[in-house]
Design a protein around this motif. Structure first.
Motif, PDB file in Angstrom:
ATOM      1  N   ALA A 277       0.855  -1.187   0.000  1.00 36.50           N
ATOM      2  CA  ALA A 277       0.000   0.000   0.000  1.00 36.50           C
ATOM      3  C   ALA A 277       0.889   1.235   0.000  1.00 36.50           C
ATOM      4  CB  ALA A 277      -0.911  -0.015   1.220  1.00 36.50           C
ATOM      5  N   SER A 278       1.084   1.800  -1.194  1.00 38.64           N
ATOM      6  CA  SER A 278       1.915   3.002  -1.253  1.00 38.64           C
ATOM      7  C   SER A 278       1.063   4.243  -1.517  1.00 38.64           C
ATOM      8  CB  SER A 278       2.999   2.858  -2.324  1.00 38.64           C
ATOM      9  OG  SER A 278       2.434   2.911  -3.602  1.00 38.64           O
ATOM     10  N   ALA A 279      -0.257   4.063  -1.623  1.00 39.05           N
ATOM     11  CA  ALA A 279      -1.122   5.217  -1.922  1.00 39.05           C
ATOM     12  C   ALA A 279      -1.170   6.180  -0.742  1.00 39.05           C
ATOM     13  CB  ALA A 279      -2.531   4.733  -2.244  1.00 39.05           C
ATOM     14  N   VAL A 281      -3.690   7.929   0.802  1.00 37.63           N
ATOM     15  CA  VAL A 281      -5.150   7.946   0.822  1.00 37.63           C
ATOM     16  C   VAL A 281      -5.631   9.111   1.690  1.00 37.63           C
ATOM     17  CG1 VAL A 281      -7.194   6.547   1.358  1.00 37.63           C
ATOM     18  CG2 VAL A 281      -5.061   5.424   0.693  1.00 37.63           C
ATOM     19  N   ASP A 283      -7.519  10.709   4.404  1.00 37.79           N
ATOM     20  CA  ASP A 283      -8.101  10.104   5.607  1.00 37.79           C
ATOM     21  C   ASP A 283      -9.575  10.478   5.758  1.00 37.79           C
ATOM     22  OD1 ASP A 283      -5.841   8.732   6.402  1.00 37.79           O
ATOM     23  OD2 ASP A 283      -4.976  10.496   7.383  1.00 37.79           O
ATOM     24  N   PRO A 309     -12.529   4.803   4.822  1.00 36.69           N
ATOM     25  CA  PRO A 309     -12.057   3.491   5.310  1.00 36.69           C
ATOM     26  C   PRO A 309     -10.540   3.424   5.211  1.00 36.69           C
ATOM     27  CG  PRO A 309     -13.066   3.284   3.125  1.00 36.69           C
ATOM     28  CD  PRO A 309     -13.306   4.695   3.592  1.00 36.69           C
ATOM     29  N   ASP A 310      -9.915   2.739   6.149  1.00 30.81           N
ATOM     30  CA  ASP A 310      -8.465   2.524   6.069  1.00 30.81           C
ATOM     31  C   ASP A 310      -8.251   1.241   5.258  1.00 30.81           C
ATOM     32  OD1 ASP A 310      -5.784   1.755   6.516  1.00 30.81           O
ATOM     33  OD2 ASP A 310      -5.723   3.005   8.318  1.00 30.81           O
ATOM     34  N   ILE A 311      -7.767   1.432   4.046  1.00 33.54           N
ATOM     35  CA  ILE A 311      -7.636   0.302   3.113  1.00 33.54           C
ATOM     36  C   ILE A 311      -6.630  -0.716   3.642  1.00 33.54           C
ATOM     37  CG2 ILE A 311      -7.017  -0.341   0.740  1.00 33.54           C
ATOM     38  CD1 ILE A 311      -7.729   2.667   0.048  1.00 33.54           C
ATOM     39  N   LEU A 312      -5.476  -0.223   4.036  1.00 31.11           N
ATOM     40  CA  LEU A 312      -4.408  -1.120   4.493  1.00 31.11           C
ATOM     41  C   LEU A 312      -4.839  -1.885   5.754  1.00 31.11           C
ATOM     42  CD1 LEU A 312      -1.565  -2.203   4.151  1.00 31.11           C
ATOM     43  CD2 LEU A 312      -0.697  -0.174   5.312  1.00 31.11           C
ATOM     44  N   GLY A 326       3.285  -1.808   4.122  1.00 34.63           N
ATOM     45  CA  GLY A 326       2.698  -0.466   4.130  1.00 34.63           C
ATOM     46  C   GLY A 326       3.767   0.605   4.135  1.00 34.63           C
ATOM     47  N   PHE A 327       3.335   1.824   3.982  1.00 32.83           N
ATOM     48  CA  PHE A 327       4.224   2.986   4.028  1.00 32.83           C
ATOM     49  C   PHE A 327       3.801   3.867   5.199  1.00 32.83           C
ATOM     50  CE2 PHE A 327       6.947   3.528   0.236  1.00 32.83           C
ATOM     51  CZ  PHE A 327       6.633   2.353  -0.412  1.00 32.83           C
ATOM     52  N   ALA A 328       4.735   4.609   5.711  1.00 30.24           N
ATOM     53  CA  ALA A 328       4.381   5.614   6.707  1.00 30.24           C
ATOM     54  C   ALA A 328       5.150   6.887   6.372  1.00 30.24           C
ATOM     55  CB  ALA A 328       4.745   5.134   8.099  1.00 30.24           C
ATOM     56  N   LEU A 329       4.432   7.967   6.303  1.00 25.63           N
ATOM     57  CA  LEU A 329       5.066   9.259   6.062  1.00 25.63           C
ATOM     58  C   LEU A 329       4.889  10.049   7.348  1.00 25.63           C
ATOM     59  CD1 LEU A 329       6.317  11.065   3.832  1.00 25.63           C
ATOM     60  CD2 LEU A 329       4.048  11.962   3.450  1.00 25.63           C
ATOM     61  N   LYS A 341       1.857   1.714  13.450  1.00 22.85           N
ATOM     62  CA  LYS A 341       1.067   1.372  12.246  1.00 22.85           C
ATOM     63  C   LYS A 341       1.339  -0.062  11.798  1.00 22.85           C
ATOM     64  CE  LYS A 341       0.850   6.093  10.643  1.00 22.85           C
ATOM     65  NZ  LYS A 341       1.323   7.125   9.732  1.00 22.85           N
ATOM     66  N   LYS A 345      -1.875  -2.401  11.722  1.00 23.46           N
ATOM     67  CA  LYS A 345      -2.387  -2.802  10.409  1.00 23.46           C
ATOM     68  C   LYS A 345      -1.933  -4.215  10.022  1.00 23.46           C
ATOM     69  CE  LYS A 345      -2.720   2.033   9.041  1.00 23.46           C
ATOM     70  NZ  LYS A 345      -2.960   2.988   7.963  1.00 23.46           N
TER      71      LYS A 345
HETATM   72  N1  CTP Z   1      -3.560   3.834   4.166  1.00 20.15           N
HETATM   73  C1  CTP Z   1      -4.645   3.230   3.567  1.00 20.15           C
HETATM   74  N2  CTP Z   1      -5.886   3.758   3.707  1.00 20.15           N
HETATM   75  C2  CTP Z   1      -6.087   4.874   4.422  1.00 20.15           C
HETATM   76  C3  CTP Z   1      -4.997   5.515   5.037  1.00 20.15           C
HETATM   77  C4  CTP Z   1      -3.747   4.972   4.880  1.00 20.15           C
HETATM   78  O1  CTP Z   1      -4.459   2.205   2.916  1.00 20.15           O
HETATM   79  N3  CTP Z   1      -7.329   5.356   4.530  1.00 20.15           N
HETATM   80  C5  CTP Z   1      -2.238   3.227   4.047  1.00 20.15           C
HETATM   81  C6  CTP Z   1      -1.231   4.005   3.237  1.00 20.15           C
HETATM   82  O2  CTP Z   1      -1.254   3.587   1.888  1.00 20.15           O
HETATM   83  C7  CTP Z   1       0.080   3.662   3.898  1.00 20.15           C
HETATM   84  C8  CTP Z   1      -0.304   3.427   5.354  1.00 20.15           C
HETATM   85  O3  CTP Z   1      -1.700   3.186   5.344  1.00 20.15           O
HETATM   86  O4  CTP Z   1       0.614   2.463   3.444  1.00 20.15           O
HETATM   87  C9  CTP Z   1      -0.028   4.556   6.293  1.00 20.15           C
HETATM   88  O5  CTP Z   1      -0.525   5.755   5.830  1.00 20.15           O
HETATM   89  P1  CTP Z   1      -0.400   7.082   6.669  1.00 20.15           P
HETATM   90  O6  CTP Z   1      -1.182   8.140   5.999  1.00 20.15           O
HETATM   91  O7  CTP Z   1       1.040   7.343   6.989  1.00 20.15           O
HETATM   92  O8  CTP Z   1      -1.062   6.649   8.008  1.00 20.15           O
HETATM   93  P2  CTP Z   1      -2.470   6.719   8.597  1.00 20.15           P
HETATM   94  O9  CTP Z   1      -2.842   5.343   9.000  1.00 20.15           O
HETATM   95  O10 CTP Z   1      -3.406   7.442   7.709  1.00 20.15           O
HETATM   96  O11 CTP Z   1      -2.182   7.534   9.920  1.00 20.15           O
HETATM   97  P3  CTP Z   1      -1.961   9.106  10.158  1.00 20.15           P
HETATM   98  O12 CTP Z   1      -2.499   9.799   8.935  1.00 20.15           O
HETATM   99  O13 CTP Z   1      -2.719   9.335  11.375  1.00 20.15           O
HETATM  100  O14 CTP Z   1      -0.483   9.265  10.351  1.00 20.15           O
END
Ligand code: CTP
Length: 403
Positions: A277-279, A281, A283, A309-312, A326-329, A341, A345
Motif C-alpha cells: 500500500a503506497s497510496a 489515501v 483520511d 475506510p483505512d484500506i491497508l 505499508g508505508f508511513a510518512l 502502524k 495494520k
Molecule cells: N492507508 C490506507 N488507507 C487509508 C490511510 C492509509 O491504505 N485510509 C495506508 C497508506 O497507503 C500507507 C499506510 O496506510 O501504506 C499509512 O498511511 P499514513 O497516511 O502514513 O497513516 P495513517 O494510518 O493514515 O495515519 P496518520 O495519517 O494518522 O499518520
C-alpha cells in the motif's frame, strides 16, 4: 518490457539454410532491448553474410580465432566473449554442431566459445527430418540437455530438401518467446500476484472541486515496474496521476476516491500473494458531495468531513498468507508512529519515509527510507532514486517470500 531487456546475447550461427532467418532473430533481440554479438561458423557465411548480421547487431561478427582472418591482426578472445554473454543461443544448430557440442570438440571459434561460456545456453536445431530422427542426433539432444543446455525444439513443416517433416528451426518470434518464457520462470516472483495501491485519492466536494494531496504516484508505479520485472503478475490500483502504465502486462485500475480504491483493493486482495500500500489515501472526505457546483455565498464556508475506510488496515484484517507491506510518512516521532502502524495494520514490514529528510517525499524523484520489520529489526537505506528504492523494497519482499 521484455526479460531480455538489457541482457547480453551471444548468437552462434551455424551452416544451415535457416541461417538466413537469424537476420530476423537478431532484429527481435535488439527490439527486446538486448545487446547482441554474433559468432558464425566459417561455413555459415555461405548462407547469410556477416555484413548483414553485424549491421543488424551493431557489433562486429566473429568467425575465426584471429582478427586477421576477420580483417584484423589480433587474437579473437573466445573466453572473453563467453564471459561477456548473459545467454548464448545457437540457432540454427546443425546436426554437425550439435554433435561437436555433445562431444566437446573445439575445432572452430564458436565451439571454443561454447565450451568457455558459463551462461545458460539455448540451441535451436535445424536439419532434415531423417537427420532429426537419427538415433545419434537424439542421443546428442539428450546429452546436451543433461549438460544443462536448453533445447528449442524444431517444428514440422516443409524442409529445404522438399520433404515435409520435423526439423525446421523454430521461427524467430517463437525462439524469442520460448527464451522469454523460460527466463520468466527463473524470476524470483514468478507465479506470484502482487497488488499495489498508488497515488493520491480525490474526495469530491462538488463536481469540480476535491480534497486531495500532492502524491505523484511515482513510488507505486516504480514498485509495479520492479515487481513486474521480477516476474510477478501485477495489479496496480492508482488514484489520479499523470503517469502511464509502466509495463504492458501490468493490470492498471484507475480510481478517484478512497472508497473506490477500497472496493478495488479489498476485491483483489484474496487472490494475491503480496500487497503493497503506497497510496496516499485521504483520511477524510466531505460528508456531502454536492451534485451541482457550490456557489459562493457567505464570507466563510464549512465543510463537514467524515472518515474514509483505512484500506491497508482492512487488508491487514483480511490477511491470510499474504505478505503485506505499508508505508508511513511521518514528520515527528517517526519510528514510534511507524512501528504503531506496523502492528495496528498487521503488516510484515513498513517503509518509513520522513519528510525531515531532504530529497524524500511526495513529488521528488528520490526517497530515503527505513524499513521496520515485524520482529522489531530495522534497516536504513541511503537517499536513492525512487526506482532504486523500489528495487530495495522488492528485494526485502523476495527475501521474506522465499523464507
Ligand atoms: N492507508 C490506507 N488507507 C487509508 C490511510 C492509509 O491504505 N485510509 C495506508 C497508506 O497507503 C500507507 C499506510 O496506510 O501504506 C499509512 O498511511 P499514513 O497516511 O502514513 O497513516 P495513517 O494510518 O493514515 O495515519 P496518520 O495519517 O494518522 O499518520
Amino acid at each position: 518490457m521484455s526479460v531480455l531487456s538489457g541482457k547480453k546475447i551471444l548468437l552462434g550461427v551455424t551452416a544451415g539454410i535457416a541461417a538466413y532467418k537469424t537476420a530476423f532473430l537478431v532484429r527481435l533481440f535488439i527490439k527486446a532491448g538486448a545487446q547482441v554479438k554474433v559468432i558464425m561458423t566459417p561455413a555459415a557465411k555461405e548462407f547469410v553474410t556477416p555484413l548483414t548480421l553485424s549491421t543488424l547487431s551493431k557489433n562486429e561478427v566473429v568467425s575465426s580465432f584471429t582478427k586477421e582472418e576477420d580483417h584484423g591482426n589480433q587474437w579473437n578472445n573466445h573466453v572473453e566473449l563467453g564471459l561477456w554473454a548473459d545467454y548464448m543461443i545457437i540457432a540454427p544448430a546443425t546436426a554437425n554442431t550439435l554433435s561437436k557440442m555433445a562431444g566437446g570438440h573445439s575445432d572452430n571459434f564458436l565451439m571454443a566459445t561454447y565450451l568457455s561460456a558459463k551462461c545458460p545456453v539455448f540451441f535451436a536445431p535445424a536439419m532434415d527430418l531423417d537427420m532429426y530422427k537419427h538415433p545419434s542426433t537424439k542421443e546428442n539432444f539428450a546429452k546436451l540437455i543433461s549438460f544443462g543446455n536448453v533445447m528449442i525444439p524444431a517444428t514440422s513443416g516443409e524442409l529445404a530438401s522438399g520433404l515435409t517433416g520435423e526439423g525446421r528451426m523454430a521461427e524467430p518470434e517463437d525462439i524469442v518467446a520460448f527464451i522469454e518464457d523460460h527466463l520468466i520462470k527463473d524470476l524470483p516472483l514468478y507465479n506470484k500476484k502482487v497488488l499495489i495501491t498508488a497515488g493520491p485519492t480525490y474526495e469530491a466536494i462538488d463536481p469540480v472541486r476535491f480534497i486531495g494531496n500532492h502524491s505523484s504516484g511515482k513510488m507505486g508505479f516504480e514498485l509495479a515496474a520492479a515487481a513486474h520485472d521480477a516476474g510477478a503478475d501485477v495489479i496496480l490500483i492508482s488514484g489520479p496521476t499523470h503517469l502511464e502504465k509502466p509495463r504492458e502486462r501490468i493490470k492498471l485500475v484507475r480510481v478517484q476516491s478512497a472508497r473506490e480504491m477500497f472496493e478495488a483493493a479489498t476485491k483483489a486482495f484474496p487472490e494475491v500473494d503480496i500487497a503493497i500500500a503506497s497510496a496516499a489515501v485521504s483520511d477524510y472526505r466531505p460528508k456531502i458531495s454536492a451534485d451541482q457546483k457550490i456557489k459562493k455565498t457567505g464570507e466563510t464556508m464549512q465543510l463537514e468531513l467524515v472518515k474514509n475506510p483505512d484500506i491497508l488496515a482492512a487488508l491487514g484484517e483480511a490477511k491470510k498468507d499474504q505478505l503485506l507491506v505499508g508505508f508511513a510518512l511521518e514528520t515527528e516521532n517517526e519510528e514510534e508512529n511507524a512501528a504503531g502502524k506496523l502492528k495496528r495494520k498487521n503488516l510484515d514490514f513498513i517503509v518509513l519515509n520522513s519528510l525531515n529528510d531532504k530529497g524524500a517525499g511526495f513529488k521528488s524523484n528520490t526517497n530515503k527510507i527505513k524499513i521496520l520489520f515485524r520482529n522489531g529489526a530495522g534497516k536504513n537505506f541511503d537517499l536513492k532514486t525512487k526506482k532504486e528504492v523500489a528495487a530495495d523494497i522488492l528485494n526485502e519482499i523476495i527475501i521474506l517470500s522465499n523464507a
